[in-house]
Design a protein around this motif. Structure first.
Motif, mmCIF file in Angstrom:
data_model
loop_
_atom_site.group_PDB
_atom_site.id
_atom_site.type_symbol
_atom_site.label_atom_id
_atom_site.label_comp_id
_atom_site.label_asym_id
_atom_site.label_seq_id
_atom_site.Cartn_x
_atom_site.Cartn_y
_atom_site.Cartn_z
ATOM 1 N N LYS A 93 0.725 -1.198 -0.028
ATOM 2 C CA LYS A 93 -0.111 -0.017 0.018
ATOM 3 C C LYS A 93 0.935 1.227 0.043
ATOM 4 C CE LYS A 93 -3.881 2.019 2.494
ATOM 5 N NZ LYS A 93 -4.855 2.008 3.709
ATOM 6 N N ARG A 94 2.057 1.385 0.860
ATOM 7 C CA ARG A 94 2.962 2.395 0.818
ATOM 8 C C ARG A 94 3.613 2.718 -0.544
ATOM 9 N NH1 ARG A 94 7.180 3.001 3.974
ATOM 10 N NH2 ARG A 94 7.649 0.971 4.367
ATOM 11 N N ALA A 95 3.741 1.602 -1.401
ATOM 12 C CA ALA A 95 4.531 1.731 -2.372
ATOM 13 C C ALA A 95 3.522 2.079 -3.520
ATOM 14 C CB ALA A 95 5.119 0.228 -2.915
ATOM 15 N N LYS A 96 2.108 1.724 -3.752
ATOM 16 C CA LYS A 96 1.204 2.217 -4.608
ATOM 17 C C LYS A 96 1.059 3.918 -4.259
ATOM 18 C CE LYS A 96 -1.399 -2.142 -5.269
ATOM 19 N NZ LYS A 96 -2.425 -2.747 -5.124
ATOM 20 N N ASN A 97 0.985 4.038 -2.849
ATOM 21 C CA ASN A 97 0.796 5.707 -2.362
ATOM 22 C C ASN A 97 1.954 6.349 -2.953
ATOM 23 O OD1 ASN A 97 -1.805 5.040 -1.494
ATOM 24 N ND2 ASN A 97 -1.099 4.979 0.645
ATOM 25 N N ALA A 98 3.266 5.849 -2.883
ATOM 26 C CA ALA A 98 4.262 6.718 -3.211
ATOM 27 C C ALA A 98 4.403 6.765 -4.651
ATOM 28 C CB ALA A 98 5.676 5.899 -2.724
ATOM 29 N N GLU A 99 3.927 5.791 -5.703
ATOM 30 C CA GLU A 99 3.758 5.608 -6.894
ATOM 31 C C GLU A 99 2.910 6.766 -7.469
ATOM 32 O OE1 GLU A 99 5.384 4.362 -10.481
ATOM 33 O OE2 GLU A 99 5.892 3.569 -8.460
ATOM 34 N N ALA A 100 1.764 6.928 -6.667
ATOM 35 C CA ALA A 100 0.706 7.645 -7.211
ATOM 36 C C ALA A 100 1.273 9.130 -6.656
ATOM 37 C CB ALA A 100 -0.735 7.471 -6.164
ATOM 38 N N ARG A 101 1.893 9.644 -5.752
ATOM 39 C CA ARG A 101 2.287 10.887 -5.484
ATOM 40 C C ARG A 101 3.401 11.239 -6.535
ATOM 41 N NH1 ARG A 101 2.548 8.962 -0.209
ATOM 42 N NH2 ARG A 101 4.774 8.622 -0.178
ATOM 43 N N LYS A 102 4.359 10.463 -7.032
ATOM 44 C CA LYS A 102 5.250 10.681 -7.998
ATOM 45 C C LYS A 102 4.710 11.258 -9.208
ATOM 46 C CE LYS A 102 9.029 7.923 -6.224
ATOM 47 N NZ LYS A 102 10.075 6.946 -6.340
ATOM 48 N N ALA A 103 3.718 10.303 -9.610
ATOM 49 C CA ALA A 103 2.710 10.685 -10.780
ATOM 50 C C ALA A 103 2.077 12.020 -10.636
ATOM 51 C CB ALA A 103 1.703 9.343 -11.277
ATOM 52 N N MET A 104 1.654 12.258 -9.566
ATOM 53 C CA MET A 104 0.954 13.536 -9.177
ATOM 54 C C MET A 104 2.090 14.770 -9.345
ATOM 55 S SD MET A 104 -1.982 14.704 -8.924
ATOM 56 C CE MET A 104 -3.192 14.385 -7.468
ATOM 57 N N ASN A 105 3.089 14.665 -8.907
ATOM 58 C CA ASN A 105 4.160 15.610 -9.191
ATOM 59 C C ASN A 105 4.765 15.909 -10.558
ATOM 60 O OD1 ASN A 105 4.242 16.138 -6.346
ATOM 61 N ND2 ASN A 105 5.902 14.853 -5.799
ATOM 62 N N LEU A 106 4.725 14.624 -11.158
ATOM 63 C CA LEU A 106 5.157 14.999 -12.560
ATOM 64 C C LEU A 106 4.149 15.715 -13.650
ATOM 65 C CD1 LEU A 106 6.660 11.285 -13.378
ATOM 66 C CD2 LEU A 106 7.957 13.410 -13.045
ATOM 67 N N SER A 107 2.725 15.389 -13.295
ATOM 68 C CA SER A 107 1.909 16.045 -13.926
ATOM 69 C C SER A 107 1.735 17.604 -13.575
ATOM 70 C CB SER A 107 0.534 15.385 -13.534
ATOM 71 O OG SER A 107 0.012 15.551 -12.361
ATOM 72 N N SER A 108 2.189 18.120 -12.518
ATOM 73 C CA SER A 108 1.965 19.456 -11.981
ATOM 74 C C SER A 108 3.052 20.189 -13.047
ATOM 75 C CB SER A 108 2.169 19.784 -10.541
ATOM 76 O OG SER A 108 3.564 19.368 -10.301
ATOM 77 N N VAL A 109 2.639 21.606 -13.336
ATOM 78 C CA VAL A 109 3.359 22.482 -13.821
ATOM 79 C C VAL A 109 4.413 23.152 -13.051
ATOM 80 C CG1 VAL A 109 3.332 24.395 -15.555
ATOM 81 C CG2 VAL A 109 1.354 22.669 -15.686
ATOM 82 N N HIS A 110 5.789 23.109 -13.781
ATOM 83 C CA HIS A 110 6.767 23.640 -13.021
ATOM 84 C C HIS A 110 7.509 24.604 -13.888
ATOM 85 C CE1 HIS A 110 6.796 21.133 -9.366
ATOM 86 N NE2 HIS A 110 6.549 20.134 -10.242
ATOM 87 N N THR A 111 7.506 25.877 -13.596
ATOM 88 C CA THR A 111 8.032 26.955 -14.505
ATOM 89 C C THR A 111 9.464 27.159 -14.020
ATOM 90 O OG1 THR A 111 7.346 28.828 -13.017
ATOM 91 C CG2 THR A 111 5.806 28.056 -14.739
ATOM 92 N N ASP A 112 10.213 27.649 -15.052
ATOM 93 C CA ASP A 112 11.650 27.894 -14.790
ATOM 94 C C ASP A 112 11.810 29.276 -14.100
ATOM 95 O OD1 ASP A 112 12.272 25.732 -16.185
ATOM 96 O OD2 ASP A 112 12.551 26.854 -18.339
ATOM 97 N N HIS A 113 10.818 30.153 -14.053
ATOM 98 C CA HIS A 113 11.234 31.385 -13.002
ATOM 99 C C HIS A 113 9.630 31.788 -12.567
ATOM 100 C CE1 HIS A 113 9.344 32.223 -16.966
ATOM 101 N NE2 HIS A 113 8.943 33.321 -16.566
ATOM 102 N N ARG A 114 9.835 32.907 -11.718
ATOM 103 C CA ARG A 114 8.869 33.303 -11.140
ATOM 104 C C ARG A 114 7.881 34.361 -12.046
ATOM 105 N NH1 ARG A 114 10.895 35.691 -5.366
ATOM 106 N NH2 ARG A 114 8.855 36.641 -5.682
ATOM 107 N N PRO A 115 6.718 34.335 -11.751
ATOM 108 C CA PRO A 115 5.815 35.232 -12.929
ATOM 109 C C PRO A 115 6.435 36.763 -12.558
ATOM 110 C CG PRO A 115 4.433 34.262 -11.209
ATOM 111 C CD PRO A 115 5.719 33.778 -10.947
ATOM 112 N N ASN A 116 6.478 37.347 -13.457
ATOM 113 C CA ASN A 116 6.616 39.090 -13.291
ATOM 114 C C ASN A 116 5.373 39.773 -12.944
ATOM 115 O OD1 ASN A 116 5.190 39.451 -15.831
ATOM 116 N ND2 ASN A 116 6.955 39.448 -17.016
#
Length: 135
Positions: A93-116
């Motif tokens: 169960k912990r392995a499945k939850n860790a996998e789901a958290r990693k997938a969630m982090n990969l789908s979020s948008v990360h920008t290279d800089h802060r907005p102006n």
């Protein structure tokens, strides 16, 4: 590892088994309902016995362990791991939850800089428009 025959409090055993850094944190977790002893809510003063099942909420994860040995001495991590064994279902169960958290982090948008300044104003304007539509 030396096994003691005297009664050990639940919060002290959790500290000795290295689930929590201090007894105060262990006590707070038990009082907060994050630790269940044999599928029942427990108190910090509950006596721990070998063979008991503990279910703990540790951060994002939930661990289910079986008490193997009872000791009130806090020792090194290799010795502390001999005091309990985690169930197979808990590990999966912990392995499945860790996998789901990693997938969630990969789908979020990360920008290279802060907005102006202009981009921040556009974001605020966009949020306000969407908030007004929901009202």
């Amino acid at each position: 590892m030396t096994e003691t025959t005297e009664s050990i409090r639940l919060d002290k055993w959790l500290w000795a088994a290295r689930f929590f850094k201090t007894r105060a944190l262990a006590k707070a977790a038990v009082e907060g309902g994050k630790v269940h002893y044999n599928r029942a809510k427990a108190k910090p003063s509950r006596t721990v016995e070998a063979g008991a099942e503990l279910r703990m909420q540790l951060g994002w994860d939930e661990k289910t362990v079986i008490v193997q040995a009872v000791s009130d001495k806090r020792r090194g991590a290799p010795e502390a791991q001999l005091m309990y064994s985690e169930t197979e279902a808990s590990i999966e169960k912990r392995a499945k939850n860790a996998e789901a958290r990693k997938a969630m982090n990969l789908s979020s948008v990360h920008t290279d800089h802060r907005p102006n300044k202009k981009q921040r104003r556009d974001i605020i304007r966009f949020k306000n428009i969407n908030q007004q539509d929901q009202d």
